[in-house]
Design a protein around this motif. Structure first.
Motif, mmCIF file in Angstrom:
data_model
loop_
_atom_site.group_PDB
_atom_site.id
_atom_site.type_symbol
_atom_site.label_atom_id
_atom_site.label_comp_id
_atom_site.label_asym_id
_atom_site.label_seq_id
_atom_site.Cartn_x
_atom_site.Cartn_y
_atom_site.Cartn_z
ATOM 1 N N ALA A 203 0.822 -1.217 0.000
ATOM 2 C CA ALA A 203 0.000 0.000 0.000
ATOM 3 C C ALA A 203 0.855 1.266 0.000
ATOM 4 N N ASN A 204 2.158 1.121 0.322
ATOM 5 C CA ASN A 204 3.058 2.273 0.270
ATOM 6 C C ASN A 204 3.301 2.753 -1.154
ATOM 7 N N LEU A 205 3.042 1.864 -2.121
ATOM 8 C CA LEU A 205 3.287 2.211 -3.527
ATOM 9 C C LEU A 205 2.099 3.013 -4.053
ATOM 10 N N THR A 206 1.987 4.212 -3.568
ATOM 11 C CA THR A 206 0.792 5.011 -3.847
ATOM 12 C C THR A 206 0.697 5.469 -5.296
ATOM 13 N N GLN A 207 1.805 5.439 -6.031
ATOM 14 C CA GLN A 207 1.793 5.868 -7.430
ATOM 15 C C GLN A 207 1.621 4.701 -8.404
ATOM 16 N N LEU A 208 1.591 3.482 -7.872
ATOM 17 C CA LEU A 208 1.567 2.309 -8.744
ATOM 18 C C LEU A 208 0.291 2.242 -9.577
ATOM 19 N N GLU A 209 0.476 2.042 -10.887
ATOM 20 C CA GLU A 209 -0.647 1.958 -11.823
ATOM 21 C C GLU A 209 -0.817 0.563 -12.405
ATOM 22 N N HIS A 210 0.293 -0.169 -12.556
ATOM 23 C CA HIS A 210 0.240 -1.500 -13.164
ATOM 24 C C HIS A 210 1.043 -2.477 -12.314
ATOM 25 N N LEU A 211 0.394 -3.548 -11.882
ATOM 26 C CA LEU A 211 1.022 -4.574 -11.056
ATOM 27 C C LEU A 211 0.772 -5.934 -11.681
ATOM 28 N N SER A 212 1.849 -6.653 -11.989
ATOM 29 C CA SER A 212 1.691 -8.004 -12.531
ATOM 30 C C SER A 212 2.658 -8.955 -11.834
ATOM 31 N N LEU A 213 2.075 -9.924 -11.119
ATOM 32 C CA LEU A 213 2.828 -10.995 -10.461
ATOM 33 C C LEU A 213 2.370 -12.354 -10.973
ATOM 34 N N PHE A 214 1.623 -12.331 -12.031
ATOM 35 C CA PHE A 214 1.037 -13.514 -12.673
ATOM 36 C C PHE A 214 2.083 -14.616 -12.882
ATOM 37 N N ASP A 215 1.652 -15.879 -12.685
ATOM 38 C CA ASP A 215 2.466 -17.045 -13.038
ATOM 39 C C ASP A 215 3.794 -17.092 -12.275
ATOM 40 N N ASN A 216 3.670 -17.114 -10.944
ATOM 41 C CA ASN A 216 4.824 -17.326 -10.091
ATOM 42 C C ASN A 216 4.491 -18.426 -9.091
ATOM 43 N N LYS A 217 5.178 -18.447 -7.957
ATOM 44 C CA LYS A 217 4.933 -19.459 -6.932
ATOM 45 C C LYS A 217 4.614 -18.791 -5.593
ATOM 46 N N MET A 218 3.933 -17.678 -5.676
ATOM 47 C CA MET A 218 3.636 -16.912 -4.474
ATOM 48 C C MET A 218 2.449 -17.503 -3.715
ATOM 49 N N ASN A 219 2.408 -17.267 -2.410
ATOM 50 C CA ASN A 219 1.350 -17.866 -1.589
ATOM 51 C C ASN A 219 0.944 -16.924 -0.471
ATOM 52 N N GLY A 220 0.050 -17.412 0.380
ATOM 53 C CA GLY A 220 -0.424 -16.612 1.500
ATOM 54 C C GLY A 220 -1.675 -15.825 1.142
ATOM 55 N N GLN A 221 -2.126 -15.024 2.076
ATOM 56 C CA GLN A 221 -3.321 -14.208 1.899
ATOM 57 C C GLN A 221 -3.026 -13.007 0.994
ATOM 58 N N VAL A 222 -3.950 -12.748 0.078
ATOM 59 C CA VAL A 222 -3.845 -11.529 -0.729
ATOM 60 C C VAL A 222 -4.220 -10.349 0.171
ATOM 61 N N PRO A 223 -3.312 -9.423 0.405
ATOM 62 C CA PRO A 223 -3.623 -8.338 1.353
ATOM 63 C C PRO A 223 -4.697 -7.383 0.827
ATOM 64 N N PHE A 224 -5.678 -7.111 1.664
ATOM 65 C CA PHE A 224 -6.727 -6.157 1.281
ATOM 66 C C PHE A 224 -6.171 -4.736 1.144
ATOM 67 N N ASP A 225 -4.944 -4.551 1.631
ATOM 68 C CA ASP A 225 -4.312 -3.238 1.543
ATOM 69 C C ASP A 225 -4.160 -2.770 0.094
ATOM 70 N N ILE A 226 -4.210 -3.725 -0.842
ATOM 71 C CA ILE A 226 -4.133 -3.360 -2.261
ATOM 72 C C ILE A 226 -5.257 -2.390 -2.625
ATOM 73 N N GLU A 227 -6.383 -2.516 -1.933
ATOM 74 C CA GLU A 227 -7.519 -1.647 -2.239
ATOM 75 C C GLU A 227 -7.249 -0.182 -1.876
ATOM 76 N N LYS A 228 -6.224 0.060 -1.105
ATOM 77 C CA LYS A 228 -5.875 1.431 -0.734
ATOM 78 C C LYS A 228 -5.090 2.136 -1.846
ATOM 79 N N MET A 229 -4.704 1.381 -2.859
ATOM 80 C CA MET A 229 -3.869 1.921 -3.926
ATOM 81 C C MET A 229 -4.761 2.554 -4.993
ATOM 82 N N ASN A 230 -5.039 3.812 -4.799
ATOM 83 C CA ASN A 230 -6.045 4.493 -5.626
ATOM 84 C C ASN A 230 -5.633 4.694 -7.080
#
Length: 284
Positions: A203-230
């Motif tokens: 959520a610190n990445l307040t300027q982020l417009e495009h995020l792609s982590l598709f097709d990796n081996k990541m796990n855990g809970q998807v943080p709801f903090d992503i919704e803060k990224m306006n």
């Protein structure tokens, strides 16, 4: 009067044609030319002519500030002497056949703002020294054979706006330092072997417009903090192994609606809780 203007024009023309870069910069260009098999480039350099005439090379005040050689059949490895181009701002070698490692000397290029090495055959680790090239705004190295982890030193690039490393063989976790890059607008790490979770610090990445982590081996809970990224316009984190509940807004934001790979290797959609508050309660 007309003759005077003509004479002055000839003087200016002669000055431009005789302008020359420093010996160290010219030697660096020649080393680069030979190391990438310049004789077989599509558009070659005539080393017997002034640097001002060399294809793709831009000078400013007799300093080399840009090399633009995309799709020019460069074959070979980048020489460490590339860092002798101390005034270089743009290096674009997109879609060639460059192999070997990225030289550690890249970190000495303090003026470099744009580094485009995508669609080559680069291998090995991204050098930790890249964090010293603090003027960088764009780093594009996608579609190579880079391996190892993303160096935490990359977080020193406080001016960075684009980090595009997709379609490599990178592994390990996303460095915590990346979540502190306040000017980052594009983060593309898809199609690697990256593991671990997404930190709520994203959520610190307040300027982020495009995020792609598709097709990796990541796990855990998807943080709801992503919704803060306006400013986030596009996200794709599917085809990982994330689990838990997600909100409907997060699911809609993802290009593939948060489709994951379960422990049996099957594609499944994460369960969506329409009421975000109840989903948060379940997470807690």
């Amino acid at each position: 009067m007309k003759k005077s203007y003509t004479f002055l024009a000839l003087i200016m023309f002669s000055f431009v044609m005789n302008a020359s870069v420093s010996v160290s910069e010219k030697n660096a260009l020649i080393k680069f030319y030979n190391a990438t098999n310049g004789k077989n480039w599509i558009t070659k350099w005539d080393l017997n002519t002034p640097v001002t005439s060399w294809f793709g090379v831009e000078l400013q005040n007799d300093k080399v500030i840009s090399i633009q050689l995309p799709s020019n059949n460069l074959v070979g490895e980048l020489p460490s002497e590339i860092s002798d181009l101390v005034y270089l701002k743009n290096l674009n070698l997109f879609k060639n056949d460059i192999s070997g490692k990225i030289p550690a000397s890249i970190g000495n290029m303090k003026s470099l703002e744009s580094l485009r090495l995508s669609f080559n055959k680069l291998s090995g680790n991204i050098p930790e020294s890249i964090g010293n090239a603090t003027s960088l705004k764009t780093v594009e190295m996608f579609m190579n054979r880079l391996s190892g982890s993303i160096p935490s030193e990359i977080g020193k690039l406080s001016n960075l706006e684009t980090l595009s490393l997709f379609n490599n063989e990178l592994e390990g976790k996303i460095p915590a330092t990346i979540y502190e890059m306040k000017n980052l607008k594009v983060l593309l790490l898809n199609s690697n072997k990256i593991s671990g979770g997404i930190s709520p610090s994203i959520a610190n990445l307040t300027q982020l417009e495009h995020l792609s982590l598709f097709d990796n081996k990541m796990n855990g809970q998807v943080p709801f903090d992503i919704e803060k990224m306006n400013n986030l316009k596009e996200m794709n984190i599917s085809y990982n192994m994330f689990s838990g509940l997600v909100s409907s807004s997060l699911s809609k934001l993802d290009v593939l609606n948060l489709t994951m790979i379960n422990d049996k290797g099957l594609a499944v959609a994460l369960p969506v809780k329409v009421d975000r508050n109840s989903a948060l309660a379940s997470e807690d």
